[in-house]
Design a protein around this motif. Structure first.
Motif, PDB file in Angstrom:
ATOM      1  N   ALA A   1       0.837  -1.196   0.000  1.00 11.47           N
ATOM      2  CA  ALA A   1       0.000   0.000   0.000  1.00 11.47           C
ATOM      3  C   ALA A   1       0.871   1.245   0.000  1.00 11.47           C
ATOM      4  O   ALA A   1       1.894   1.302   0.682  1.00 11.47           O
ATOM      5  N   CYS A   2       0.436   2.229  -0.785  1.00  9.38           N
ATOM      6  CA  CYS A   2       1.134   3.513  -0.826  1.00  9.38           C
ATOM      7  C   CYS A   2       0.531   4.497   0.167  1.00  9.38           C
ATOM      8  O   CYS A   2       1.093   5.568   0.401  1.00  9.38           O
ATOM      9  N   ASP A   3      -0.613   4.162   0.729  1.00 13.51           N
ATOM     10  CA  ASP A   3      -1.317   5.083   1.615  1.00 13.51           C
ATOM     11  C   ASP A   3      -1.143   4.730   3.093  1.00 13.51           C
ATOM     12  O   ASP A   3      -1.808   5.301   3.961  1.00 13.51           O
ATOM     13  N   GLY A   4      -0.266   3.756   3.388  1.00 18.52           N
ATOM     14  CA  GLY A   4      -0.005   3.389   4.768  1.00 18.52           C
ATOM     15  C   GLY A   4      -1.061   2.509   5.404  1.00 18.52           C
ATOM     16  O   GLY A   4      -1.017   2.246   6.606  1.00 18.52           O
ATOM     17  N   SER A   5      -2.006   2.001   4.596  1.00 24.86           N
ATOM     18  CA  SER A   5      -3.109   1.223   5.161  1.00 24.86           C
ATOM     19  C   SER A   5      -2.729  -0.216   5.467  1.00 24.86           C
ATOM     20  O   SER A   5      -3.448  -0.907   6.196  1.00 24.86           O
ATOM     21  N   MET A   6      -1.613  -0.698   4.919  1.00 22.68           N
ATOM     22  CA  MET A   6      -1.179  -2.059   5.193  1.00 22.68           C
ATOM     23  C   MET A   6       0.305  -2.192   4.920  1.00 22.68           C
ATOM     24  O   MET A   6       0.882  -1.426   4.143  1.00 22.68           O
ATOM     25  N   ALA A   7       0.932  -3.167   5.577  1.00 26.23           N
ATOM     26  CA  ALA A   7       2.332  -3.484   5.311  1.00 26.23           C
ATOM     27  C   ALA A   7       2.427  -4.256   4.000  1.00 26.23           C
ATOM     28  O   ALA A   7       1.422  -4.754   3.469  1.00 26.23           O
TER      29      ALA A   7
ATOM     30  N   HIS B   1       6.988  -1.163   5.937  1.00 25.01           N
ATOM     31  CA  HIS B   1       7.611  -0.306   4.931  1.00 25.01           C
ATOM     32  C   HIS B   1       8.890   0.342   5.456  1.00 25.01           C
ATOM     33  O   HIS B   1       9.686   0.869   4.678  1.00 25.01           O
ATOM     34  N   ARG B   2       9.104   0.284   6.760  1.00 25.83           N
ATOM     35  CA  ARG B   2      10.301   0.868   7.354  1.00 25.83           C
ATOM     36  C   ARG B   2      11.494  -0.091   7.323  1.00 25.83           C
ATOM     37  O   ARG B   2      12.579   0.256   7.770  1.00 25.83           O
ATOM     38  N   THR B   3      11.259  -1.318   6.811  1.00 24.66           N
ATOM     39  CA  THR B   3      12.341  -2.301   6.725  1.00 24.66           C
ATOM     40  C   THR B   3      12.530  -2.735   5.279  1.00 24.66           C
ATOM     41  O   THR B   3      11.698  -2.462   4.408  1.00 24.66           O
ATOM     42  N   THR B   4      13.631  -3.433   5.025  1.00 19.92           N
ATOM     43  CA  THR B   4      13.909  -3.935   3.681  1.00 19.92           C
ATOM     44  C   THR B   4      13.180  -5.256   3.453  1.00 19.92           C
ATOM     45  O   THR B   4      13.172  -6.125   4.320  1.00 19.92           O
ATOM     46  N   PHE B   5      12.538  -5.391   2.300  1.00 14.88           N
ATOM     47  CA  PHE B   5      11.832  -6.629   1.950  1.00 14.88           C
ATOM     48  C   PHE B   5      12.868  -7.674   1.565  1.00 14.88           C
ATOM     49  O   PHE B   5      13.530  -7.570   0.523  1.00 14.88           O
ATOM     50  N   ASP B   6      13.035  -8.695   2.405  1.00 14.43           N
ATOM     51  CA  ASP B   6      14.010  -9.764   2.181  1.00 14.43           C
ATOM     52  C   ASP B   6      13.267 -10.952   1.588  1.00 14.43           C
ATOM     53  O   ASP B   6      12.622 -11.725   2.299  1.00 14.43           O
ATOM     54  N   SER B   7      13.350 -11.127   0.273  1.00 16.95           N
ATOM     55  CA  SER B   7      12.567 -12.164  -0.401  1.00 16.95           C
ATOM     56  C   SER B   7      12.950 -13.566   0.050  1.00 16.95           C
ATOM     57  O   SER B   7      12.092 -14.457   0.146  1.00 16.95           O
ATOM     58  N   VAL B   8      14.219 -13.794   0.338  1.00 21.95           N
ATOM     59  CA  VAL B   8      14.669 -15.121   0.793  1.00 21.95           C
ATOM     60  C   VAL B   8      14.033 -15.457   2.137  1.00 21.95           C
ATOM     61  O   VAL B   8      13.520 -16.564   2.352  1.00 21.95           O
ATOM     62  N   ALA B   9      14.045 -14.499   3.049  1.00 23.96           N
ATOM     63  CA  ALA B   9      13.454 -14.722   4.372  1.00 23.96           C
ATOM     64  C   ALA B   9      11.951 -14.932   4.277  1.00 23.96           C
ATOM     65  O   ALA B   9      11.383 -15.780   4.975  1.00 23.96           O
ATOM     66  N   VAL B  10      11.296 -14.166   3.404  1.00 22.61           N
ATOM     67  CA  VAL B  10       9.845 -14.297   3.238  1.00 22.61           C
ATOM     68  C   VAL B  10       9.502 -15.678   2.689  1.00 22.61           C
ATOM     69  O   VAL B  10       8.580 -16.344   3.169  1.00 22.61           O
TER      70      VAL B  10
END
Length: 206
Positions: free
Chosen positions: A33-39, A71-80
């Motif tokens: 989300a770009c509006d802060g409504s969800m991570a 959104h304040r952290t880096t999206f780690d695709s391997v961890a996800v």
């Protein structure tokens, strides 16, 4: 969704399972989300081809089917991917589906389950006190279970726990009251509709 406030994408790995004519396909749902409504969110979603209704899939111990990254952290695709259990989730989900499709459920047990999902904690003995909107939901899901749902005549769905679960998911995905189809989709994937489907799955797959 939401006039561009939320973006989503579906990815398939080409897998599918055929449950005596009832085809189930797994997808990875990604959304942000770009509006802060969800991570930023990642979750496995199954699609029942006969009706295009969806269920979340998860192996997580907490029962939450979604992985959420701030959104304040880096999206780690391997961890996800590791947390999603990407290599195991679909097989485990289909094992649950197979058990439900092989399990008969009587009308009383089915009615009790639907009541628990939509009566908001009210006692069945006081059905006359239930708001009309709730009674309409219960009646609609019951009618779907008793034959009006897509695929309700399949041997794996007729009178089974799997058939009842799909009566709930079909109602939430296609009939649930919403201001628009967009709002209904948002609810079914991320909101109240998803919560109802997750609760139904937890009750019926136990």
């Amino acid at each position: 969704l939401g006039e561009g406030g939320k973006y989503w994408a579906l990815a398939t790995n080409g897998q599918a399972a055929n449950l005596s004519g009832d085809v189930i396909k797994p997808y990875l749902l990604l959304a942000t989300a770009c509006d802060g409504s969800m991570a930023t969110t990642a979750q496995f979603t199954s699609v029942r081809v006969v009706c295009q209704n969806t269920l979340s899939m998860s192996l997580r111990a907490d029962g939450n089917s979604a992985i959420k990254v701030s959104h304040r952290t880096t999206f780690d695709s391997v961890a996800v991917k590791r947390e999603l259990g990407i290599d195991q989730t679909f097989d485990a989900f289909m094992a649950s589906v197979d058990r439900m499709a092989s399990t008969r459920i009587g009308d009383k047990a089915a009615a009790d389950t639907i009541w628990q999902l939509f009566a908001e904690g009210k006692d069945m003995a006081k059905a006359n006190e239930l708001p009309k909107q709730n009674r309409d939901k219960i009646e609609s899901v019951w009618d779907l279970f008793k034959g009006k749902a897509h695929g309700a005549d399949l041997p794996t769905a007729r009178g089974t726990v799997w058939g009842l679960l799909n009566a709930v998911t079909e109602y939430v995905d296609h009939q649930y009251r919403a201001r628009s189809d967009e709002n209904r989709l948002n609810s079914a994937w991320f909101g109240q509709g998803k919560a109802i489907k997750d609760r139904a799955f937890a009750m019926l797959a136990a």
